[in-house]
Design an enzyme around this catalytic site. Structure first.
Site, PDB file in Angstrom:
ATOM      1  N   LYS A 100       0.860  -1.183   0.000  1.00 30.36           N
ATOM      2  CA  LYS A 100       0.000   0.000   0.000  1.00 30.36           C
ATOM      3  C   LYS A 100       0.900   1.239   0.000  1.00 30.36           C
ATOM      4  O   LYS A 100       1.325   1.737   1.027  1.00 30.36           O
ATOM      5  CB  LYS A 100      -0.912  -0.009   1.235  1.00 30.36           C
ATOM      6  CG  LYS A 100      -1.758   1.257   1.425  1.00 30.36           C
ATOM      7  CD  LYS A 100      -2.753   1.435   0.300  1.00 30.36           C
ATOM      8  CE  LYS A 100      -3.775   2.528   0.635  1.00 30.36           C
ATOM      9  NZ  LYS A 100      -3.176   3.890   0.669  1.00 30.36           N
ATOM     10  N   TYR A 114      -4.053  -5.529  -5.236  1.00 25.66           N
ATOM     11  CA  TYR A 114      -4.855  -4.537  -5.949  1.00 25.66           C
ATOM     12  C   TYR A 114      -5.204  -5.064  -7.351  1.00 25.66           C
ATOM     13  O   TYR A 114      -4.312  -5.449  -8.105  1.00 25.66           O
ATOM     14  CB  TYR A 114      -4.110  -3.211  -6.045  1.00 25.66           C
ATOM     15  CG  TYR A 114      -4.284  -2.369  -4.810  1.00 25.66           C
ATOM     16  CD1 TYR A 114      -5.222  -1.335  -4.767  1.00 25.66           C
ATOM     17  CD2 TYR A 114      -3.548  -2.635  -3.658  1.00 25.66           C
ATOM     18  CE1 TYR A 114      -5.414  -0.577  -3.626  1.00 25.66           C
ATOM     19  CE2 TYR A 114      -3.739  -1.885  -2.496  1.00 25.66           C
ATOM     20  CZ  TYR A 114      -4.673  -0.860  -2.493  1.00 25.66           C
ATOM     21  OH  TYR A 114      -4.865  -0.126  -1.348  1.00 25.66           O
TER      22      TYR A 114
END
Length: 236
Positions: free
Chosen positions: A99, A121
């Site tokens: 992240k 993701y």
């Protein structure tokens, strides 16, 4: 006014701008007539030894050959065709479990955390520059395209949908977009043109990616192209 006098004026102006952003700028002497930072004389055993100027002095002395690094949120243009076509700064690449996020002070990408859940993701993720939402952040965008993109890169995108979300009690809507320069996806105009399973994958990712952190994320029904344009326009 000579060339080097003008360069020194530019250096001073840049130093002021950096200080306004909270960046430490060391005091530096003027450049010599050849454009280089002057050497520093150091006394050693009663004899003067000339050494190169400190690194920060040399960096400032070369400002005539390059400008201050742009801040991706504040300095990058949103794009002349916004809100229809707009720039997106990619923070997290497709397939990543890292992240990344923008460090607002420096403008660099930092590692916020590694995702706690066993997910990655599904698409490139970032933000639209020069926008501001209710959470004091730029508006978030998920960019659907064929390939992962390096964090810090910006791409042109077209909004096709809006995914309303509540993250830990706060509004955190996401724009769903396609890369405007990807021949496989650039022709899509609305989220309803996508296979339902693709949307289900995206929705499930945002519902699950914070579960192991004991954080609640509520994802609402996805709206189409017009809702996305309204959200972008409101944030501009």
């Amino acid at each position: 006014m000579g060339r080097f006098e003008r360069l020194n004026d530019v250096r001073v102006a840049i130093s002021v701008r950096l200080k306004e952003r909270g960046v430490f700028v060391p005091k530096c002497t003027k450049m010599t007539t050849n454009g280089a930072a002057p050497a520093v004389a150091v006394k050693l055993n009663n004899s003067a030894v000339h050494q190169p100027a400190p690194l920060n002095h040399r960096i400032l002395s070369t400002m005539d050959r390059r400008s201050v690094a742009a801040h991706p949120w504040h300095d990058l243009e949103i794009g002349s065709d916004a809100p229809e076509i707009f720039n997106v700064v990619i923070e997290i690449n497709k397939g990543s479990k890292v992240k990344y996020e923008l460090d607002k002070k420096s403008g660099l990408m930092k590692v916020d955390r590694i995702l706690y859940s066993s997910v990655v993701y599904p698409h490139n993720y970032g933000f639209i520059p020069r926008t501001l939402c209710e959470d004091e952040d730029p508006i978030d965008v998920l960019v659907i395209m064929q390939e992962p993109v390096l964090p810090g890169t910006f791409v042109r995108a077209r909004a096709i949908g809006l995914m309303p979300m509540i993250d830990q009690g706060e509004k955190d809507d996401k724009i769903i977009a396609v890369c405007a320069d990807d021949p496989e996806y650039r022709h899509f105009k609305d989220i309803n043109e996508f296979p339902p399973h693709r949307l289900a994958e995206i929705r499930r990712f945002f519902e699950d990616y914070k579960k192991n952190e004991n954080k609640d994320v509520i994802v609402d029904n996805v709206f189409g192209h017009e809702a996305a344009l309204q959200a972008i326009s409101h944030s501009m």
